[in-house]
Design a protein around this motif. Structure first.
Motif, PDB file in Angstrom:
ATOM      1  N   GLU A 134      11.992  37.877 -21.669  1.00  0.00           N
ATOM      2  CA  GLU A 134      10.915  38.723 -21.160  1.00  0.00           C
ATOM      3  C   GLU A 134       9.529  38.299 -21.637  1.00  0.00           C
ATOM      4  N   LEU A 135       9.414  37.874 -22.883  1.00  0.00           N
ATOM      5  CA  LEU A 135       8.092  37.572 -23.428  1.00  0.00           C
ATOM      6  C   LEU A 135       7.392  36.406 -22.732  1.00  0.00           C
ATOM      7  N   PRO A 136       8.082  35.324 -22.321  1.00  0.00           N
ATOM      8  CA  PRO A 136       7.354  34.291 -21.585  1.00  0.00           C
ATOM      9  C   PRO A 136       6.681  34.815 -20.312  1.00  0.00           C
ATOM     10  N   MET A 137       7.303  35.771 -19.643  1.00  0.00           N
ATOM     11  CA  MET A 137       6.670  36.346 -18.452  1.00  0.00           C
ATOM     12  C   MET A 137       5.395  37.085 -18.818  1.00  0.00           C
ATOM     13  N   ALA A 138       5.428  37.805 -19.957  1.00  0.00           N
ATOM     14  CA  ALA A 138       4.225  38.513 -20.400  1.00  0.00           C
ATOM     15  C   ALA A 138       3.118  37.520 -20.745  1.00  0.00           C
ATOM     16  N   TYR A 139       3.477  36.421 -21.398  1.00  0.00           N
ATOM     17  CA  TYR A 139       2.462  35.429 -21.752  1.00  0.00           C
ATOM     18  C   TYR A 139       1.918  34.701 -20.524  1.00  0.00           C
ATOM     19  N   LEU A 140       2.759  34.455 -19.543  1.00  0.00           N
ATOM     20  CA  LEU A 140       2.262  33.842 -18.308  1.00  0.00           C
ATOM     21  C   LEU A 140       1.329  34.778 -17.565  1.00  0.00           C
ATOM     22  N   ASP A 141       1.635  36.080 -17.572  1.00  0.00           N
ATOM     23  CA  ASP A 141       0.711  37.043 -16.970  1.00  0.00           C
ATOM     24  C   ASP A 141      -0.596  37.088 -17.747  1.00  0.00           C
ATOM     25  N   GLY A 142      -0.508  37.002 -19.083  1.00  0.00           N
ATOM     26  CA  GLY A 142      -1.721  36.951 -19.886  1.00  0.00           C
ATOM     27  C   GLY A 142      -2.559  35.736 -19.548  1.00  0.00           C
ATOM     28  N   TYR A 143      -1.918  34.592 -19.328  1.00  0.00           N
ATOM     29  CA  TYR A 143      -2.637  33.383 -18.920  1.00  0.00           C
ATOM     30  C   TYR A 143      -3.274  33.565 -17.547  1.00  0.00           C
ATOM     31  N   ARG A 144      -2.531  34.172 -16.642  1.00  0.00           N
ATOM     32  CA  ARG A 144      -3.040  34.376 -15.281  1.00  0.00           C
ATOM     33  C   ARG A 144      -4.277  35.268 -15.276  1.00  0.00           C
ATOM     34  N   LEU A 145      -4.282  36.302 -16.108  1.00  0.00           N
ATOM     35  CA  LEU A 145      -5.387  37.257 -16.111  1.00  0.00           C
ATOM     36  C   LEU A 145      -6.569  36.805 -16.958  1.00  0.00           C
ATOM     37  N   SER A 146      -6.292  36.086 -18.045  1.00  0.00           N
ATOM     38  CA  SER A 146      -7.368  35.718 -18.968  1.00  0.00           C
ATOM     39  C   SER A 146      -7.798  34.263 -18.871  1.00  0.00           C
ATOM     40  N   GLY A 147      -6.887  33.404 -18.376  1.00  0.00           N
ATOM     41  CA  GLY A 147      -7.189  31.981 -18.322  1.00  0.00           C
ATOM     42  C   GLY A 147      -7.036  31.260 -19.648  1.00  0.00           C
ATOM     43  N   ASP A 148      -6.521  31.937 -20.684  1.00  0.00           N
ATOM     44  CA  ASP A 148      -6.364  31.329 -22.000  1.00  0.00           C
ATOM     45  C   ASP A 148      -5.151  30.399 -21.999  1.00  0.00           C
ATOM     46  N   PRO A 149      -5.339  29.087 -22.170  1.00  0.00           N
ATOM     47  CA  PRO A 149      -4.194  28.155 -22.107  1.00  0.00           C
ATOM     48  C   PRO A 149      -3.204  28.339 -23.251  1.00  0.00           C
ATOM     49  N   ALA A 150      -3.612  29.007 -24.330  1.00  0.00           N
ATOM     50  CA  ALA A 150      -2.678  29.233 -25.442  1.00  0.00           C
ATOM     51  C   ALA A 150      -1.495  30.076 -24.988  1.00  0.00           C
ATOM     52  N   TYR A 151      -1.718  30.998 -24.057  1.00  0.00           N
ATOM     53  CA  TYR A 151      -0.625  31.834 -23.569  1.00  0.00           C
ATOM     54  C   TYR A 151       0.370  31.006 -22.752  1.00  0.00           C
ATOM     55  N   ALA A 152      -0.138  30.076 -21.962  1.00  0.00           N
ATOM     56  CA  ALA A 152       0.748  29.198 -21.190  1.00  0.00           C
ATOM     57  C   ALA A 152       1.559  28.314 -22.132  1.00  0.00           C
ATOM     58  N   ARG A 153       0.943  27.866 -23.225  1.00  0.00           N
ATOM     59  CA  ARG A 153       1.662  27.036 -24.195  1.00  0.00           C
ATOM     60  C   ARG A 153       2.800  27.808 -24.836  1.00  0.00           C
ATOM     61  N   VAL A 154       2.542  29.048 -25.268  1.00  0.00           N
ATOM     62  CA  VAL A 154       3.583  29.859 -25.909  1.00  0.00           C
ATOM     63  C   VAL A 154       4.731  30.111 -24.937  1.00  0.00           C
ATOM     64  N   ALA A 155       4.397  30.408 -23.679  1.00  0.00           N
ATOM     65  CA  ALA A 155       5.441  30.627 -22.674  1.00  0.00           C
ATOM     66  C   ALA A 155       6.284  29.373 -22.489  1.00  0.00           C
ATOM     67  N   SER A 156       5.627  28.216 -22.400  1.00  0.00           N
ATOM     68  CA  SER A 156       6.347  26.954 -22.192  1.00  0.00           C
ATOM     69  C   SER A 156       7.244  26.634 -23.380  1.00  0.00           C
ATOM     70  N   GLU A 157       6.733  26.818 -24.598  1.00  0.00           N
ATOM     71  CA  GLU A 157       7.538  26.538 -25.796  1.00  0.00           C
ATOM     72  C   GLU A 157       8.727  27.485 -25.898  1.00  0.00           C
ATOM     73  N   SER A 158       8.521  28.742 -25.519  1.00  0.00           N
ATOM     74  CA  SER A 158       9.610  29.717 -25.617  1.00  0.00           C
ATOM     75  C   SER A 158      10.701  29.426 -24.594  1.00  0.00           C
ATOM     76  N   LEU A 159      10.312  29.035 -23.389  1.00  0.00           N
ATOM     77  CA  LEU A 159      11.304  28.673 -22.375  1.00  0.00           C
ATOM     78  C   LEU A 159      12.056  27.405 -22.781  1.00  0.00           C
ATOM     79  N   ALA A 160      11.347  26.470 -23.417  1.00  0.00           N
ATOM     80  CA  ALA A 160      12.022  25.262 -23.908  1.00  0.00           C
ATOM     81  C   ALA A 160      13.027  25.617 -24.997  1.00  0.00           C
TER      82      ALA A 160
END
Length: 245
Positions: A134-160
């Motif tokens: 569930e948390l990667p989806m929340a971080y991807l939404d955070g990236y979508r709304l804020s544009g902060d690439p750190a959220y996309a990184r956390v989502a990618s690392e968690s899915l990996a």
């Protein structure tokens, strides 16, 4: 076990049978129940906002802190509809608190089950499938709304992490990784037959001593890593700490 399974099945059946059907009349006899109005999202988001920890992110101001991805999603959905900045700030403040603290595995990716303190410093080291789904989806939404690439990184690392550590070779996923593991040799007693530190210890796989960082990194990288992630000398050589940003 069969009796417990039967009890659970019977309880679940009773709960399902107690849910009114869409065309059921209410107790006052006013006809079919109406769907929730648009104000339900705003009311729920306002309740979540009241529990937000302005200083450290997350919800509640004492004791353990859990991720609560559903509550974060609620805040972001409400922000997307209303544009109210306080809602997005509470969501991203929580995302930041978790990702920068010890609850997030800064090396291997993925989230531990919860933090035992308000500051997200010390986690309960078990890793759960449901949190890390569930948390990667929340971080991807955070990236979508804020544009902060750190959220996309956390989502990618968690899915990996999910794919690497929890995927079963025959399909599906394991539900959890145990919090306990055997300490490395540098943290064991000299007499292995008598040392209590030879037993599995919670978090042993995830925490580091300054000496262990020095053993795998050259200078200045070792000093930079220890300073950046808060790995400092403890009272004993076994006073290891989780990495946090």
């Amino acid at each position: 076990m069969k009796r417990r399974a039967d009890q659970w099945t019977e309880s679940a059946r009773d709960e399902l049978e107690s849910v009114p059907t869409p065309d059921a009349t209410d107790p006052d006899g006013e006809g079919a129940a109406s769907p929730p109005g648009d104000d339900l999202l705003d009311t729920a988001a306002a309740a979540a906002l009241r529990g937000y920890d302005e200083e450290h992110g997350g919800f509640g101001s004492g004791g353990a802190k859990f991720p609560m991805p559903g509550r974060i999603d609620l805040l972001m959905r409400a922000y997307a509809r209303s544009g109210r900045d306080a809602l997005l700030s509470a969501a991203t403040g929580t995302l930041d608190g978790m990702a920068n603290g010890g609850m997030y595995d800064q090396i291997g990716g993925g989230f531990h089950r919860y933090a035992v303190d308000r500051e997200w410093t010390v986690p309960h080291f078990e890793k759960m499938l449901y949190d890390n789904a569930e948390l990667p989806m929340a971080y991807l939404d955070g990236y979508r709304l804020s544009g902060d690439p750190a959220y996309a990184r956390v989502a990618s690392e968690s899915l990996a992490f999910l794919d690497r550590e929890l995927r079963h070779e025959d399909g599906g996923f394991f539900s959890t990784l145990d919090a306990r593991s055997r300490p490395p040799a540098s943290r064991r007693g000299e007499d292995e037959s008598e040392s209590a530190e030879d037993e599995d210890v919670e978090g042993a796989f995830y925490v580091w001593t300054p000496e262990e960082v020095d053993a795998v990194l050259d200078e200045p990288a070792a000093s930079l890593a220890k300073d950046r992630y808060g790995i400092r000398p403890g009272a004993t050589s076994s006073a290891a700490r989780p990495f946090r940003r």
